[in-house]
Design a protein around this motif. Structure first.
Motif, short mmCIF file in Angstrom:
data_model
loop_
_atom_site.label_atom_id
_atom_site.label_comp_id
_atom_site.label_asym_id
_atom_site.label_seq_id
_atom_site.Cartn_x
_atom_site.Cartn_y
_atom_site.Cartn_z
N THR A 110 -4.70 -2.48 9.04
CA THR A 110 -4.11 -1.14 8.96
C THR A 110 -2.93 -1.06 9.92
OG1 THR A 110 -6.22 -0.12 8.38
CG2 THR A 110 -4.52 1.32 9.27
N LYS A 138 -2.91 0.63 4.66
CA LYS A 138 -4.00 -0.34 4.77
C LYS A 138 -3.68 -1.51 3.86
CE LYS A 138 -8.99 -1.01 4.69
NZ LYS A 138 -10.33 -0.39 4.51
N GLN A 187 -8.70 -10.87 5.53
CA GLN A 187 -8.98 -9.67 6.31
C GLN A 187 -7.97 -8.58 5.97
OE1 GLN A 187 -9.69 -11.28 10.66
NE2 GLN A 187 -8.20 -12.54 9.57
N ASP A 188 -8.40 -7.32 6.15
CA ASP A 188 -7.51 -6.18 5.97
C ASP A 188 -6.85 -5.83 7.31
OD1 ASP A 188 -8.52 -6.15 3.41
OD2 ASP A 188 -9.88 -4.47 3.78
N ASP A 233 0.85 -1.19 0.00
CA ASP A 233 0.00 0.00 0.00
C ASP A 233 0.89 1.24 0.00
OD1 ASP A 233 -2.45 1.36 -0.03
OD2 ASP A 233 -2.44 1.63 2.14
N LYS A 285 -4.61 -4.75 2.32
CA LYS A 285 -5.84 -5.47 2.01
C LYS A 285 -5.58 -6.96 1.82
CE LYS A 285 -8.17 -1.50 -0.11
NZ LYS A 285 -8.86 -0.97 -1.32
N ASN A 286 -6.50 -7.76 2.37
CA ASN A 286 -6.46 -9.22 2.18
C ASN A 286 -5.12 -9.82 2.60
OD1 ASN A 286 -9.08 -9.14 1.09
ND2 ASN A 286 -8.28 -8.77 -0.96
#
Length: 475
Positions: A296, A277, A293-294, A247, A279-280
């Motif tokens: 952060t 963040k 799941q994400d 990210d 993702k996955n």
């Protein structure tokens, strides 16, 4: 854990551990050359942040370079107001080589075992340029590895008791890999003869993995979906649940310097968080619908104050204090507390030589009682986290503290040297050592997963070496 108990554990494990890799070969330190980083790395003693401790000149002063830096990178990524001290054009390029050594000693109902991380050798690149454009204005920019952490237990899994058709100890092939590159663009202004201000914009690029990878033995049958038997553990979704993701994040920093006397300079700086963040990143099958799941992850807010004193024209001493707001940084707040760092460094110039020494102290960073999840994750494979897990979630995160994020050494010493090849070119090198430290957490994870068994104790034992080198050009 006492020394006698440790020796007993090691003795009982000697036969089974005979084939394990020792860390001696991993501690051989080679000269660093500029190259791309191959992964993340434990910072010397600053949580996952590198701060200024891996730069060719600042590294020899244990990162004490927020007031009077000796290279452009420390100005661009530390206190941008200090760019006004670098007259003309300055360009630096270098790299550091880091060797963390992480061992986890487990004892309790599942017997005793030591697991060693295979993530040991990392390269940390660094480059920056500053330029005086006139009228008291300075511009700068650069790229650095700002933060990272890496451990890998795939070849030497972390163990807990488990229920199985073949009862015994099961393996958790845990790993984490986080790397944060920062690209900074900075500007500074000499406001008065004594006072300067500066600011920098940060664009971050983050790469991450978190979870398990590889076979987990009978542990794969625990808490799996209905009908999942230990004999078919591979179908329970715990053998591997992480993915490699990335990210982009953004941040900024501001700084101020004031020359109080001809010998004494004061400084202050503030660095905003950089948030990613991912993702996955992690799969779970414990709560609700299975799926990725994400997560952060936020590198923390930092506030820095410092002072530098010229004892003589050739001898300078600097002391900086850094406060890190880990308790408000997403995900880190579940495992880390706020932290103060004290950085002290000195430089003595004699002829073409610059001799540097430094020491840093870091407060204990691990929370005594962590959260029951990481960044609102609902589960780790078939193991629940958060509200659905209750105290089990807290025990799992205690295990994470000891295995995945144990940046626990508090004392670091450093030494470095610079040599002026010409009036325009200087080479720098440094070496640093983070002294071994130990922390432990006692959990009831075995009782929660395997029935009426006693508590498990996990103790992390961590140290680190680093060396670095670079070239600085002045025009």
């Amino acid at each position: 854990m006492g020394q006698k108990q440790k020796k007993a554990i090691i003795g009982r494990r000697a036969g089974r551990l005979a084939g394990l890799k020792t860390s001696g070969a991993g501690r051989i330190v080679a000269a660093a050359a500029l190259t791309c980083a191959t992964g993340a790395a434990h910072a010397l003693n600053t949580g996952t942040d590198m701060n200024l401790s891996f730069k060719p000149a600042s590294g020899g002063m244990a990162g004490a370079a927020y007031t009077k830096p000796q290279e452009p990178s420390a100005a661009v990524f530390g206190n941008p107001a200090t760019m006004t001290q670098l007259r003309g054009t300055n360009f630096g390029i270098g790299a550091a080589f880091l060797v963390p050594d992480v061992d986890v000693h487990q004892s309790g109902a599942g017997g005793s075992r030591t697991s060693s991380s295979d993530a040991r050798n990392y390269v940390i690149p660094d480059t920056a340029v500053t330029h005086e454009i006139g009228g008291g204005w300075f511009l700068g920019g650069g790229i650095e590895l700002d933060a990272g952490i890496g451990v890998d237990y795939r070849d030497d899994p972390i163990t807990v008791p488990s229920v199985s058709t073949d009862p015994g100890v099961s393996g958790l092939p845990l790993l984490v890999e986080l790397i944060s590159f920062n690209a900074n663009v900075a500007a500074a202004k000499q406001v008065t003869e004594r006072t300067a201000v500066g600011a920098a914009l940060t664009i971050g690029f983050g790469l991450a993995q978190l979870g398990t990878s590889g076979p987990s033995g009978s542990f794969g049958g625990l808490l799996g979906p209905a009908g999942c038997e230990p004999a078919t553990a591979g179908s329970c979704g715990f053998d591997g649940n992480t993915s490699s993701v990335h990210d982009v994040g953004f941040g900024a920093s501001i700084g101020l310097t004031h020359r109080l006397t001809s010998a004494l300079t004061l400084s202050a700086a503030l660095k905003s968080p950089v948030k990613y963040k991912f993702k996955n990143i992690l799969h779970q099958s414990a709560v609700g619908s299975p799926g990725f799941q994400d997560l952060t992850v936020e590198q923390p807010l930092e506030a820095i104050v410092g002072m530098a004193y010229d004892v003589t024209p050739n001898w300078m001493v600097e002391a900086d204090v850094v406060w890190k707001n880990w308790s408000s940084a997403e995900t880190y707040q579940d495992v880390y507390d706020d932290q103060y760092l004290a950085l002290v460094g000195t430089q003595y110039r004699t002829g073409p030589w610059s001799l540097r020494f430094g020491y840093s102290y870091a407060e204990d960073i691990l929370r005594d009682t962590p959260s029951n999840t990481l960044g609102n994750l609902r589960g780790l494979g078939p193991i629940p986290l958060g509200a659905a897990a209750g105290s089990l979630g807290t025990d799992v995160v205690k295990l994470v503290q000891m295995t995945l994020v144990p940046v626990i050494w508090q004392h670091t010493i450093a030494a470095g040297v610079g040599f002026d090849l010409t009036s325009n070119v200087r080479v720098d090198a440094f070496g640093a050592y983070g002294f071994k430290n130990e922390e432990q957490r006692t959990t009831s994870i075995g009782a929660a997963l395997a029935g009426p068994v006693g508590p498990e104790t996990y103790e992390a034992e961590v140290s680190a070496w680093a060396v670095g080198a670079g070239v600085n050009f002045r025009f």
